[in-house]
Design a protein around this motif. Structure first.
Motif, short mmCIF file in Angstrom:
data_model
loop_
_atom_site.label_atom_id
_atom_site.label_comp_id
_atom_site.label_asym_id
_atom_site.label_seq_id
_atom_site.Cartn_x
_atom_site.Cartn_y
_atom_site.Cartn_z
N THR A 49 0.85 -1.19 0.00
CA THR A 49 0.00 0.00 0.00
C THR A 49 0.89 1.24 0.00
N PRO A 50 0.32 2.43 -0.27
CA PRO A 50 1.14 3.65 -0.34
C PRO A 50 1.98 3.92 0.90
N ALA A 51 1.60 3.38 2.05
CA ALA A 51 2.38 3.59 3.27
C ALA A 51 3.72 2.88 3.22
N GLY A 52 3.87 1.93 2.31
CA GLY A 52 5.14 1.21 2.19
C GLY A 52 5.33 0.17 3.28
N ILE A 53 6.57 -0.29 3.41
CA ILE A 53 6.93 -1.34 4.36
C ILE A 53 7.77 -0.73 5.47
N ASP A 54 7.41 -1.03 6.71
CA ASP A 54 8.10 -0.48 7.87
C ASP A 54 8.96 -1.54 8.54
N PHE A 55 10.14 -1.12 8.97
CA PHE A 55 11.05 -2.01 9.67
C PHE A 55 11.82 -1.21 10.70
N SER A 56 12.05 -1.77 11.85
CA SER A 56 12.85 -1.09 12.85
C SER A 56 13.65 -2.10 13.65
N VAL A 57 14.74 -1.63 14.22
CA VAL A 57 15.64 -2.48 15.00
C VAL A 57 15.84 -1.86 16.38
N ASP A 58 15.76 -2.70 17.40
CA ASP A 58 16.01 -2.27 18.77
C ASP A 58 17.42 -2.70 19.15
N HIS A 59 18.35 -1.75 19.18
CA HIS A 59 19.74 -2.05 19.53
C HIS A 59 20.05 -1.43 20.89
N LEU A 60 20.06 -2.26 21.92
CA LEU A 60 20.39 -1.82 23.28
C LEU A 60 19.48 -0.68 23.72
N GLY A 61 18.21 -0.75 23.32
CA GLY A 61 17.24 0.26 23.73
C GLY A 61 17.10 1.43 22.78
N THR A 62 17.96 1.49 21.76
CA THR A 62 17.85 2.55 20.76
C THR A 62 17.12 2.00 19.54
N ILE A 63 16.01 2.64 19.17
CA ILE A 63 15.20 2.19 18.04
C ILE A 63 15.65 2.92 16.78
N THR A 64 16.00 2.16 15.76
CA THR A 64 16.38 2.73 14.46
C THR A 64 15.32 2.35 13.44
N ASN A 65 14.72 3.35 12.82
CA ASN A 65 13.66 3.14 11.83
C ASN A 65 14.23 3.14 10.42
N MET A 66 13.69 2.25 9.59
CA MET A 66 14.06 2.15 8.19
C MET A 66 12.78 1.90 7.39
N ASP A 67 12.83 1.99 6.06
CA ASP A 67 11.61 1.79 5.29
C ASP A 67 11.89 1.45 3.83
N CYS A 68 10.89 0.87 3.20
CA CYS A 68 10.85 0.69 1.75
C CYS A 68 9.55 1.30 1.25
N GLY A 69 9.63 2.19 0.27
CA GLY A 69 8.45 2.90 -0.19
C GLY A 69 7.56 2.09 -1.11
N ASP A 70 8.10 1.04 -1.74
CA ASP A 70 7.33 0.31 -2.76
C ASP A 70 7.88 -1.10 -2.86
N VAL A 71 7.07 -2.09 -2.52
CA VAL A 71 7.51 -3.48 -2.57
C VAL A 71 6.51 -4.29 -3.39
N ASN A 72 6.99 -4.98 -4.38
CA ASN A 72 6.17 -5.90 -5.17
C ASN A 72 6.53 -7.33 -4.82
N VAL A 73 5.53 -8.19 -4.72
CA VAL A 73 5.78 -9.60 -4.46
C VAL A 73 4.96 -10.43 -5.44
N GLU A 74 5.38 -11.64 -5.64
CA GLU A 74 4.59 -12.57 -6.44
C GLU A 74 4.66 -13.94 -5.78
N GLY A 75 3.75 -14.79 -6.15
CA GLY A 75 3.76 -16.12 -5.56
C GLY A 75 2.63 -16.97 -6.07
N LYS A 76 2.33 -18.03 -5.32
CA LYS A 76 1.28 -18.96 -5.71
C LYS A 76 0.38 -19.24 -4.52
N VAL A 77 -0.93 -19.14 -4.74
CA VAL A 77 -1.91 -19.57 -3.75
C VAL A 77 -2.24 -21.03 -4.05
#
Length: 250
Positions: A49-77
């Motif tokens: 969705t337009p909000a993109g993908i959110d990811f963060s890491v907790d390193h010794l109590g310090t939160i570092t935020n990162m992101d991807c604005g556009d992710v496409n995936v494919e697969g099989k159901v």
């Protein structure tokens, strides 16, 4: 609101035992795709969705935020009656199905610490394993997990595109998620720094990098929503035009 980056992290043996076993706690599912429960694999495309993908890491109590604005995936159901997990397999995006500009495995506009442009490389296939109840109604939100192939740990390498030496790490584990039948949306919602996703290695072989903000053993969160569908026009995953749809029941 600031977005974060990719995520998939490590997991203690006891934790993965609980999560993976929960994926088999429910009876087999009847998986209907496009109105049919005939045994078959159906290709799907998904776009974040337009909000993109959110990811963060907790390193010794310090939160570092990162992101991807556009992710496409494919697969099989995996449609059929009395289907066991996985319900769907998420595969690397291929060039033949990506007529737009091809960026690695189609994780685009990813930013890491200090605004570094990042590359994300998921390893092998990921799987969607349902673990929640599914009724005959087509409006269930069905709980599940995103795992690696065969129900193992999912993994992804994340590194600074132009300078891997500055920031390069691998995340591994299992992520909680759900599938909303009404909206045909797959949600990844691994939050709370539970340890289900962790940093399992650093590219330099050291204990930490990315300006000292990411270290081995750090817990990670991973959030994002994907619109699932099939596109009959040019296989352009940025323009999903034909919903499958997918429904589960028990």
């Amino acid at each position: 609101m600031k977005r974060k980056l990719i995520g998939a992290g490590g997991l203690a043996i006891a934790a993965i035992g609980v999560l993976i076993s929960s994926a088999f706690a429910h009876p087999p599912y009847d998986v209907e795709v496009g109105g049919s429960t005939a045994t078959a694999d159906h290709l799907f495309f998904g776009t974040s969705t337009p909000a993109g993908i959110d990811f963060s890491v907790d390193h010794l109590g310090t939160i570092t935020n990162m992101d991807c604005g556009d992710v496409n995936v494919e697969g099989k159901v995996h449609a059929g009656l009395n289907r066991n997990n996985p319900i769907a397999t998420i595969m690397p995006v291929t060039r033949v199905n990506t007529p737009e500009t091809f960026h690695g495995l189609d994780w685009k506009n990813c930013r890491g610490p200090a605004g570094l442009a990042m590359t994300v490389q998921p390893t092998l296939n990921w799987e969607l394993r349902a673990s929640g109840p599914a009724t005959a109604a087509n409006t269930d939100v069905i709980a599940g997990q995103i795992t690696g192939a065969g129900g193992g740990l999912l993994t992804a390498r994340v590194y600074a595109t132009a300078a891997p030496g500055a920031c390069d790490f691998t995340v591994s584990g299992v992520a909680d998620g759900s599938f909303d039948e009404a909206t045909q949306a797959l949600t990844v919602n691994e939050t709370g720094y539970t340890g289900n996703l962790t940093i399992t290695s650093i590219g330099s072989g050291g204990a930490a990098n990315c300006f000292g903000l990411v270290g081995v053993g750090d817990s990670a969160d991973f959030q994002g929503v994907f619109d699932i569908g099939a596109d009959a026009v040019g296989n352009d995953k940025d323009e999903i035009t034909v919903p499958l749809p997918v429904y589960l029941s028990e």
